[in-house]
Scaffold this motif. Structure first.
Motif, PDB file in Angstrom:
ATOM      1  N   LEU A  33       0.787  -1.298  -0.136  1.00  0.00           N
ATOM      2  CA  LEU A  33      -0.111   0.106  -0.029  1.00  0.00           C
ATOM      3  C   LEU A  33       0.971   1.207   0.029  1.00  0.00           C
ATOM      4  O   LEU A  33       2.117   1.017   0.271  1.00  0.00           O
ATOM      5  N   SER A  34       0.103   2.324  -0.292  1.00  0.00           N
ATOM      6  CA  SER A  34       1.176   3.645  -0.298  1.00  0.00           C
ATOM      7  C   SER A  34       1.473   3.827   1.197  1.00  0.00           C
ATOM      8  O   SER A  34       0.914   3.989   2.157  1.00  0.00           O
ATOM      9  N   ALA A  35       2.363   4.666   1.298  1.00  0.00           N
ATOM     10  CA  ALA A  35       2.952   5.174   2.431  1.00  0.00           C
ATOM     11  C   ALA A  35       1.757   6.395   3.252  1.00  0.00           C
ATOM     12  O   ALA A  35       1.387   6.394   4.349  1.00  0.00           O
ATOM     13  N   LYS A  36       1.308   6.966   2.229  1.00  0.00           N
ATOM     14  CA  LYS A  36       0.216   7.875   2.334  1.00  0.00           C
ATOM     15  C   LYS A  36      -1.010   6.938   3.023  1.00  0.00           C
ATOM     16  O   LYS A  36      -1.463   7.387   4.025  1.00  0.00           O
ATOM     17  N   ASP A  37      -1.510   6.086   2.394  1.00  0.00           N
ATOM     18  CA  ASP A  37      -2.536   5.269   2.836  1.00  0.00           C
ATOM     19  C   ASP A  37      -2.341   4.606   4.301  1.00  0.00           C
ATOM     20  O   ASP A  37      -3.035   4.627   5.181  1.00  0.00           O
TER      21      ASP A  37
END
Length: 169
Positions: A33-37
């Motif tokens: 998953l993205s670091a932002k998520d």
């Protein structure tokens, strides 16, 4: 962001592993998953992704992984670079093995490199050789040296909040 973790396959494989076999009985799994998520979404959503990936492990997946490992073992099997690995060893049974003189004093990984992970985290059981601690578990965290100052500060905050919480009980 890619999480790499091992999953116990002992109850999944057919035929089952032979009784008394205490070698590795796990395969790697991944969640990406993205670091932002990871930062912005509730931790329960990440946990749900992990739970979903665990449900994808079948006898066929295990056999496919074993075949792949046989073909590519010399190349090294890794999840890639910059991977944060974690694994839960609390229920693998290592801490309850009786070697004839009792259980192990502690259970630890032999190396810190988990499927190429540079920052592995292990959830470890308390020893069955001591009766002091029966509840909870140990956490072994490996960090890069550059991350240590921030980790120490976070742990101070965590410890202070725990002390405050405990003082209200």
């Amino acid at each position: 962001m890619k999480f790499a973790y091992s999953i116990n396959i002992r109850r999944l494989v057919k035929p089952p592993l032979p009784g008394g076999y205490w070698g590795n009985g796990c395969v790697p799994m991944y969640v990406q998953l993205s670091a932002k998520d990871l930062i912005e979404k509730p931790v329960c959503e990440t946990a749900e992704l992990i739970k979903k990936s665990k449900s994808n492990v079948t006898d066929e997946y295990v056999k496919s992984y074993i075949d792949y490992q046989e073909l590519h073992f010399a190349d090294g099997i890794t999840a890639g670079k910059e991977v944060s690995g974690f694994t839960d060893w609390r229920h693998l049974g290592h801490s309850t093995v009786d070697f004839g003189w009792g259980g192990p004093v502690t259970v630890l990984p032999l190396g810190r490199n988990l499927l190429g992970s540079v920052e592995p985290c292990f959830f470890l059981p308390y020893s069955t050789a001591t009766s002091e601690k029966k509840e909870g578990f140990k956490v072994l965290v490996t960090l890069r040296e550059a991350a240590l100052p921030a980790f120490r500060e976070d742990m101070k905050v965590f410890c202070n909040s725990q002390e405050q919480w405990l003082s209200h009980i």
